[in-house]
Design an enzyme around this catalytic site. Structure first.
Site, mmCIF file in Angstrom:
data_model
loop_
_atom_site.group_PDB
_atom_site.id
_atom_site.type_symbol
_atom_site.label_atom_id
_atom_site.label_comp_id
_atom_site.label_asym_id
_atom_site.label_seq_id
_atom_site.Cartn_x
_atom_site.Cartn_y
_atom_site.Cartn_z
ATOM 1 N N LYS A 200 50.572 40.410 34.876
ATOM 2 C CA LYS A 200 49.684 39.875 33.830
ATOM 3 C C LYS A 200 48.231 39.937 34.283
ATOM 4 O O LYS A 200 47.808 39.153 35.129
ATOM 5 C CB LYS A 200 50.018 38.423 33.490
ATOM 6 C CG LYS A 200 49.235 37.994 32.237
ATOM 7 C CD LYS A 200 49.185 36.499 32.029
ATOM 8 C CE LYS A 200 47.873 35.880 32.373
ATOM 9 N NZ LYS A 200 46.685 36.420 31.705
ATOM 10 N N GLY A 253 43.870 33.178 41.368
ATOM 11 C CA GLY A 253 43.032 32.509 40.377
ATOM 12 C C GLY A 253 42.512 31.200 40.916
ATOM 13 O O GLY A 253 42.391 31.022 42.132
ATOM 14 N N SER A 254 42.240 30.290 40.007
ATOM 15 C CA SER A 254 41.592 29.042 40.404
ATOM 16 C C SER A 254 42.596 28.059 41.007
ATOM 17 O O SER A 254 43.798 28.139 40.748
ATOM 18 C CB SER A 254 40.938 28.414 39.177
ATOM 19 O OG SER A 254 41.936 28.146 38.214
ATOM 20 N N THR A 255 42.079 27.144 41.785
ATOM 21 C CA THR A 255 42.930 26.141 42.419
ATOM 22 C C THR A 255 43.608 25.268 41.359
ATOM 23 O O THR A 255 44.782 24.919 41.492
ATOM 24 C CB THR A 255 42.095 25.316 43.418
ATOM 25 O OG1 THR A 255 41.689 26.205 44.472
ATOM 26 C CG2 THR A 255 42.892 24.170 44.019
ATOM 27 N N GLY A 258 46.429 27.200 39.895
ATOM 28 C CA GLY A 258 47.440 27.341 40.956
ATOM 29 C C GLY A 258 48.325 26.103 41.025
ATOM 30 O O GLY A 258 49.551 26.201 41.170
ATOM 31 N N GLU A 275 46.706 32.681 45.745
ATOM 32 C CA GLU A 275 45.400 33.064 46.308
ATOM 33 C C GLU A 275 44.347 32.378 45.447
ATOM 34 O O GLU A 275 44.137 32.778 44.302
ATOM 35 C CB GLU A 275 45.203 34.582 46.227
ATOM 36 C CG GLU A 275 46.152 35.405 47.074
ATOM 37 C CD GLU A 275 45.763 35.417 48.544
ATOM 38 O OE1 GLU A 275 44.705 34.843 48.897
ATOM 39 O OE2 GLU A 275 46.523 35.983 49.336
ATOM 40 N N CYS A 309 36.024 35.279 45.427
ATOM 41 C CA CYS A 309 36.570 34.022 45.967
ATOM 42 C C CYS A 309 36.123 33.754 47.403
ATOM 43 O O CYS A 309 35.964 32.613 47.807
ATOM 44 C CB CYS A 309 38.083 34.074 45.900
ATOM 45 S SG CYS A 309 38.727 35.619 46.543
ATOM 46 N N GLU A 406 33.150 25.315 43.710
ATOM 47 C CA GLU A 406 33.058 26.771 43.614
ATOM 48 C C GLU A 406 32.286 27.119 42.339
ATOM 49 O O GLU A 406 32.715 26.784 41.238
ATOM 50 C CB GLU A 406 34.461 27.367 43.551
ATOM 51 C CG GLU A 406 34.445 28.865 43.589
ATOM 52 C CD GLU A 406 35.843 29.468 43.494
ATOM 53 O OE1 GLU A 406 36.608 29.076 42.610
ATOM 54 O OE2 GLU A 406 36.135 30.356 44.315
HETATM 55 P P1 NAP Z 1 42.082 31.230 36.380
HETATM 56 O O1 NAP Z 1 41.467 30.626 35.211
HETATM 57 O O2 NAP Z 1 42.873 30.376 37.290
HETATM 58 O O3 NAP Z 1 42.987 32.420 35.828
HETATM 59 C C1 NAP Z 1 43.710 33.282 36.661
HETATM 60 C C2 NAP Z 1 44.886 33.867 35.903
HETATM 61 O O4 NAP Z 1 45.808 32.815 35.569
HETATM 62 C C3 NAP Z 1 44.500 34.522 34.595
HETATM 63 O O5 NAP Z 1 45.336 35.638 34.380
HETATM 64 C C4 NAP Z 1 44.793 33.422 33.598
HETATM 65 O O6 NAP Z 1 45.037 33.888 32.302
HETATM 66 C C5 NAP Z 1 46.049 32.822 34.183
HETATM 67 N N1 NAP Z 1 46.335 31.449 33.756
HETATM 68 C C6 NAP Z 1 45.503 30.546 33.173
HETATM 69 N N2 NAP Z 1 46.157 29.397 32.931
HETATM 70 C C7 NAP Z 1 47.427 29.568 33.357
HETATM 71 C C8 NAP Z 1 48.584 28.738 33.386
HETATM 72 N N3 NAP Z 1 48.562 27.483 32.932
HETATM 73 N N4 NAP Z 1 49.718 29.231 33.928
HETATM 74 C C9 NAP Z 1 49.756 30.479 34.427
HETATM 75 N N5 NAP Z 1 48.702 31.316 34.411
HETATM 76 C C10 NAP Z 1 47.547 30.871 33.896
HETATM 77 O O7 NAP Z 1 41.035 31.939 37.302
HETATM 78 P P2 NAP Z 1 39.871 32.900 36.857
HETATM 79 O O8 NAP Z 1 38.817 32.098 36.233
HETATM 80 O O9 NAP Z 1 40.452 34.051 36.119
HETATM 81 O O10 NAP Z 1 39.387 33.480 38.259
HETATM 82 C C11 NAP Z 1 38.489 32.838 39.084
HETATM 83 C C12 NAP Z 1 39.205 32.083 40.173
HETATM 84 O O11 NAP Z 1 40.053 32.943 40.909
HETATM 85 C C13 NAP Z 1 38.243 31.511 41.187
HETATM 86 O O12 NAP Z 1 38.613 30.202 41.499
HETATM 87 C C14 NAP Z 1 38.431 32.420 42.385
HETATM 88 O O13 NAP Z 1 38.087 31.825 43.607
HETATM 89 C C15 NAP Z 1 39.854 32.758 42.298
HETATM 90 N N6 NAP Z 1 40.145 33.987 43.028
HETATM 91 C C16 NAP Z 1 40.819 33.909 44.196
HETATM 92 C C17 NAP Z 1 41.084 35.051 44.925
HETATM 93 C C18 NAP Z 1 41.850 35.002 46.210
HETATM 94 O O14 NAP Z 1 42.348 36.039 46.613
HETATM 95 N N7 NAP Z 1 41.972 33.879 46.857
HETATM 96 C C19 NAP Z 1 40.647 36.285 44.459
HETATM 97 C C20 NAP Z 1 39.945 36.329 43.272
HETATM 98 C C21 NAP Z 1 39.708 35.170 42.555
HETATM 99 P P3 NAP Z 1 43.875 34.169 31.215
HETATM 100 O O15 NAP Z 1 42.570 34.047 31.922
HETATM 101 O O16 NAP Z 1 44.165 35.529 30.772
HETATM 102 O O17 NAP Z 1 44.050 33.161 30.138
#
Ligand code: NAP
Ligand code: MG
Length: 502
Positions: A200, A253-255, A258, A275, A309, A406
């Site tokens: 996804k 994605g975000s904490t 997660g 991650e 991140c 963050e």
């Molecule tokens: P996010 O809002 O957590 O979204 C990440 C993914 O999860 C998206 O595909 C999102 O879908 C999906 N998602 C949202 N709500 C969900 C739920 N309740 N259940 C399952 N999946 C769900 O994060 P983001 O804003 O896209 O990305 C930024 C974050 O990612 C930052 O915190 C960054 O630090 C972190 N990140 C970490 C790493 C690492 O390797 N540690 C690398 C890159 C980014 P939709 O957005 O399509 O709705």
């Protein structure tokens, strides 16, 4: 008549790969990949994806729902159990991954252009990332023939061995900030281990993932081994996390999301790799090579417009050189061009969305209110596209909101420290633990600090370098488990102990 009047302006000269990307976009709405077929969502729903530089519509994409997740799980389970996947030799699996790598390399420019159009990172950066994805597939192509169990020492009346086996059906959920690389890391390792996957991409950046999936299909992966489901996280992501026939989730994605995934995955005790976010310390001692340290501090602030991140968002500088480094960072960042990601000298493209831009600008506002000193940037650039200036705050205290949360934008907090102990204390004073760096010519200090910092990755006299062999992941609330290197293989396999009485 001037030269310009004699010759009408030419269309900008674009590469063949760029042309292919535009043709692919024009070819029509994009679909879901389920069981080897490109299909509409069962609900018929679609969503749009936009260019964050121009705010223009790029294309329409089928939007998966719960029914599509269920269909994809059935296809992935069937593919996992079919001999066309589980029965092929590790050599054949390796060859398939090499073939994917070659196709990714061949189409690197096209993938890079799609990534730039969809998420805004400069083409100069996305080109490198597309080639990096080819290298990641090559790295994991070498693994299938080396994933092995052990025979264990035991008394002569018994024989005991351990098998290392795939997890089964894996759901791979990605963020929007480096979509192609994240898809490459997760899919290559999952397939190397013999799993089948549901992938996804973030709803806001589906394009490079969809094109990558076409290339993976072209390489000849059996139907159902790879399924791709663009759609909303709240619906598709939740359905994956809750699904009782998915064995593993690998999430980036975000904490906060997660944490939701972890909770939702308890129904069938899925294995989970997370991650997550970071607020990484980048620590400069007086004996450092300051030219390199300053350049790296500015680069990590600006790379991907700060939407990384592992960015070094807290720059810790020893008191004695605090003013000098602050000034040099502010001066250098002023030379970094914010603009169209298709111009070669652009360092910062747009942020991903209006919402992200507003969130970043509100952190800038908070930083000022908290009493930090803004020495560069802080504003939107232009009024079309989500461009924000790189932003430097000095006189930051590690307790301020801008030093704790963050921001995920090009915003750097520069914080003074007294000595080694103080640097480690402040560096570790965060809920995150994804990455860290130390700059010093004192070899002993470099290793002491690397050991003392609580983070999954530490750089010495560099920042943000990586390699497929080098694992990545978080201490504390930055995540569970690791990706890349041998650790991805561990994450996508499970072990079985077999004992036989002789
Ligand atoms: P996010 O809002 O957590 O979204 C990440 C993914 O999860 C998206 O595909 C999102 O879908 C999906 N998602 C949202 N709500 C969900 C739920 N309740 N259940 C399952 N999946 C769900 O994060 P983001 O804003 O896209 O990305 C930024 C974050 O990612 C930052 O915190 C960054 O630090 C972190 N990140 C970490 C790493 C690492 O390797 N540690 C690398 C890159 C980014 P939709 O957005 O399509 O709705
Ligand atoms: Mg987009």
């Amino acid at each position: 008549m001037s030269q310009i009047e004699k010759h009408p302006p030419k269309a900008p000269c674009i590469s063949a790969g760029h042309q292919l990307a535009l043709e692919w976009l024009k070819a029509g709405p994009k679909r879901l990949l389920i069981g080897g077929k490109w299909v509409e969502a069962l609900s018929g729903r679609t969503s749009q994806t936009y260019d964050p530089s121009t705010e223009q519509l790029l294309t329409t994409v089928a939007e998966a729902g719960v029914a599509d997740v269920n269909a994809a799980v059935i296809a992935a389970r069937r593919a996992f159990e079919a001999s066309s996947w589980s029965g092929i030799s590790p050599h054949a699996r390796g060859h398939l991954l090499y073939k994917i790598a070659d196709l990714v390399e061949k189409h690197a420019e096209e993938l890079a252009v799609l990534e730039t159009l969809d998420m805004g990172a400069p083409l100069s950066a996305t080109r490198g990332r597309a080639l990096q994805v080819a290298e990641i597939f090559r790295y994991y192509a070498g693994w299938p023939t080396k994933i092995h169990g052990t025979t264990n020492p035991i008394d002569a009346s018994r024989f005991q061995y351990m098998l290392r086996e795939p997890m089964g059906v894996c759901a791979l959920i990605n963020a929007w900030n480096v979509p192609l690389v994240m898809a490459g890391i997760k899919v290559s390792a999952a397939l190397a281990c013999g799993n089948t996957v549901l992938l996804k991409p973030a709803a806001i950046t589906p394009l490079s993932t969809l094109r990558l999936a076409e290339l993976i299909e072209e390489a000849g992966v059996p139907a159902g081994v790879l399924n791709v489901l663009p759609g909303s996280g709240a619906i598709v992501g939740t359905a994956m996390a809750e699904h009782l026939d998915i064995d593993k989730i690998s999430f980036t994605g975000s904490t906060s999301v997660g944490r939701q995934i972890l909770n939702a995955s308890t129904g069938n005790m899925k294995k989970v790799t997370l991650e997550l976010g970071g607020k990484s310390p980048n620590i400069i001692f007086p004996d450092a090579d300051l030219d390199r340290a300053v350049l790296a501090a500015v680069d990590t602030t600006c790379r991907n417009s700060g939407q990384i991140c592992s960015s070094g968002t807290r720059l810790f500088v020893e008191e004695g050189l605090y003013d000098e480094v602050s000034e040099r960072v502010s001066r250098l960042v002023a030379t970094y061009k914010v603009g169209s990601p298709f111009e070669e000298d652009t360092k910062l493209g747009p942020l991903i969305s209006r919402q992200q831009m507003e969130s970043v600008l509100s952190y800038v506002h908070t930083g000022r209110e908290e009493g930090a000193r803004l020495t560069h940037g802080g504003s939107r650039v232009g009024d079309q596209g989500y461009f924000v200036q790189p932003t430097i705050f000095t006189e930051v205290n590690n307790d301020m909101k801008i030093a704790r949360e963050e921001i995920f934008g090009p915003v750097l907090s520069i914080i003074p420290f007294k000595d080694e102990d103080d640097a480690v204390l402040k560096g570790n004073d965060t809920i995150y633990g994804l990455a860290a760096a130390v700059w010093t010519r004192d070899v002993s200090r470099a290793h002491r600090i690397s050991r003392a910092l609580k983070s999954g990755r530490v750089w010495i006299n560099t920042y943000a370098e990586g390699d497929s062999v080098m694992s990545f992941g978080g201490y504390k609330q930055s995540g569970y488990g690791r990706e890349l290197g041998a650790e991805s293989i561990e994450g996508f396999t499970q072990t079985k102990s077999v004992l036989m009485r002789l």
